[in-house]
Design a protein around this motif. Structure first.
Motif, PDB file in Angstrom:
ATOM      1  N   TYR A  81     -46.950  31.997 -23.459  1.00 53.82           N
ATOM      2  CA  TYR A  81     -46.170  31.627 -22.161  1.00 53.82           C
ATOM      3  C   TYR A  81     -46.534  30.139 -22.061  1.00 53.82           C
ATOM      4  O   TYR A  81     -47.378  29.497 -22.478  1.00 53.82           O
TER       5      TYR A  81
ATOM      6  N   THR B  28     -37.692  32.017 -19.983  1.00 56.41           N
ATOM      7  CA  THR B  28     -38.779  32.540 -19.051  1.00 56.41           C
ATOM      8  C   THR B  28     -39.249  31.715 -17.740  1.00 56.41           C
ATOM      9  O   THR B  28     -39.399  32.290 -16.832  1.00 56.41           O
ATOM     10  N   VAL B  29     -39.515  30.650 -18.342  1.00 64.06           N
ATOM     11  CA  VAL B  29     -40.130  29.776 -17.187  1.00 64.06           C
ATOM     12  C   VAL B  29     -39.088  29.460 -16.133  1.00 64.06           C
ATOM     13  O   VAL B  29     -39.386  29.601 -14.911  1.00 64.06           O
TER      14      VAL B  29
ATOM     15  N   GLN C 251     -47.796  31.909 -15.404  1.00 62.39           N
ATOM     16  CA  GLN C 251     -46.781  32.934 -15.307  1.00 62.39           C
ATOM     17  C   GLN C 251     -47.389  34.242 -15.853  1.00 62.39           C
ATOM     18  O   GLN C 251     -46.898  35.584 -15.272  1.00 62.39           O
TER      19      GLN C 251
ATOM     20  N   ARG D  62     -47.488  37.916 -13.285  1.00 58.84           N
ATOM     21  CA  ARG D  62     -47.090  39.192 -13.973  1.00 58.84           C
ATOM     22  C   ARG D  62     -47.984  40.148 -13.443  1.00 58.84           C
ATOM     23  O   ARG D  62     -47.663  41.215 -13.184  1.00 58.84           O
TER      24      ARG D  62
ATOM     25  N   ASN E  25     -48.919  29.703  -7.081  1.00 58.66           N
ATOM     26  CA  ASN E  25     -48.712  30.013  -8.449  1.00 58.66           C
ATOM     27  C   ASN E  25     -47.643  29.281  -9.118  1.00 58.66           C
ATOM     28  O   ASN E  25     -47.689  29.022 -10.184  1.00 58.66           O
TER      29      ASN E  25
ATOM     30  N   ILE F 151     -47.207  26.675 -13.419  1.00 64.39           N
ATOM     31  CA  ILE F 151     -45.969  26.363 -14.240  1.00 64.39           C
ATOM     32  C   ILE F 151     -45.158  25.099 -14.152  1.00 64.39           C
ATOM     33  O   ILE F 151     -44.925  24.364 -15.320  1.00 64.39           O
TER      34      ILE F 151
ATOM     35  N   ASP G 245     -38.987  32.650 -13.990  1.00 62.75           N
ATOM     36  CA  ASP G 245     -40.272  32.985 -13.087  1.00 62.75           C
ATOM     37  C   ASP G 245     -40.136  32.089 -12.048  1.00 62.75           C
ATOM     38  O   ASP G 245     -40.665  32.262 -10.846  1.00 62.75           O
TER      39      ASP G 245
END
Ligand code: 5GP
Ligand code: MN
Ligand code: MN
Length: 325
Positions: A128, A173-174, A133, A137, A154, A158, A177
């Motif tokens: 990731y 995905t970044v 990230q 999850r 959180n 990132i 999220d």
């Protein structure tokens, strides 16, 4: 990998006393991962401690919740941990003395470094952009509700590990999220103000001296420089608050590899490496006993002659660069 996440969630659900540990020389992803895991586990009613066996730099210590929820090593001496969760650390040496406690507890490793050594009982290592990230999850699978506080904590990791969504690790995905976290109240403008718009004047003054000792090599494709304890003392900067200028070196047109040597304790330097598009700096880091990612890696080295050590590292890089030809 799904099996590992499920196993991790199962272990967390079973445990009452949980220690969450981050790595030494903490960065934004590390702080974010510890903080958001601690907040989440507290909300589930766990007895949880966040610990980092290293001083936290001021710009991260000022982040909401950090002082309250992430403590130094001493706080865990009497803590009856049944489960230890290590986040964002690729090997045992990266968590300092906390690793001594692994023999008394179950352990989980959650990390995104390809150089990870799988030092826990259960290891979830996946590429990731940020460990934060992966924590997100797990928190979701545990059924933790996200609010502004947790979403912002959180989001920090990132943002910092992707260079605010611009490094090559910034995949779809970044953005998915980040969209989810911002939807839950994650405040990216606040994070960017705290991290990017908050540089002490002394750091800018030190940058002048840093540029004075900067060197270029290999047809100006390698840029490197150093910060010694004496240079820090001149501006009354504590070693733990030493700024990182490695990104500035990499930003120079034509530079592929940037390296900074920063003295953390007398004659002990932390070496930070970055590459722009093709050179794998993690290979150099592993060669010198460290680790990291292809575009960002590091190691520590003892030396009383920094110029000579710089030359050794640069020679190693040049040799590796030759092998790409
Ligand atoms: P930085 O240059 O910002 O300290 O670190 C860049 C990357 O390399 C980070 O992902 C960090 O985890 C990794 N890294 C830095 N120093 C070390 C080290 O001494 N050992 C290991 N294993 N990884 C490191
Ligand atoms: Mn990370
Ligand atoms: Mn990190």
């Amino acid at each position: 990998m799904l099996r590992n996440i499920e196993a991790i969630v199962g272990e967390i659900e079973k445990a009452k006393n949980i220690l969450v540990v981050g790595h030494i020389m903490p960065d934004g992803d590390d702080i974010s991962s510890v903080l958001s895991m601690v907040i989440a586990l507290e909300r589930l009613g766990k007895n949880v401690r966040g610990v980092i066996d290293y001083e936290i730099p001021a710009y991260l210590e000022e982040f909401p919740g950090v002082k309250d929820k992430i403590k130094s090593y001493d706080c865990i001496k009497e803590f009856p941990a049944e489960l230890i969760i290590s986040v964002d650390a690729s090997s045992p040496d990266r968590i300092g003395r906390v690793y001594d406690h692994f023999k008394f507890a179950r352990s989980i490793v959650i990390d995104h470094h390809a150089t990870n050594t799988y030092f826990g009982n259960i290891n979830w290592v996946e590429m990731y952009g940020a460990t934060a990230q992966m924590v997100m999850r797990i928190n979701k699978m545990l059924g933790v509700e996200y609010d502004k506080e947790l979403a912002t904590a959180n989001l920090l990791g990132i943002a910092t590990d992707t260079g605010f969504f611009k490094y090559s690790n910034t995949d779809a995905t970044v953005f998915e999220d980040v969209a989810w976290l911002v939807g839950k109240g994650g405040d990216i403008a606040f994070i960017s103000n705290m991290i990017l718009e908050n540089r002490p004047l002394e750091h800018i003054l030190l940058y002048k001296d840093f540029l004075d000792v900067m060197k270029l090599d290999y047809n100006n494709t390698i840029a490197y420089s150093h910060i010694t304890l004496d240079m820090l003392k001149k501006y009354d900067i504590k070693p733990k608050d030493s700024p990182s200028f490695v990104g500035d070196l990499r930003s120079i047109k034509g530079v592929e590899v940037a390296i900074t040597f920063t003295e953390a304790e007398e004659n002990e330097f932390h070496v930070s490496m970055r590459s722009k598009s093709w050179f794998d700096v993690s290979k150099v880091a592993v060669h010198f006993g460290g680790g990291g990612h292809p575009r960002a890696a590091g190691f520590s080295i003892n030396t009383d002659n920094i110029e000579k050590t710089e030359q050794e590292v640069i020679d190693t890089i040049k040799k590796l660069m030759e092998s790409y030809k």
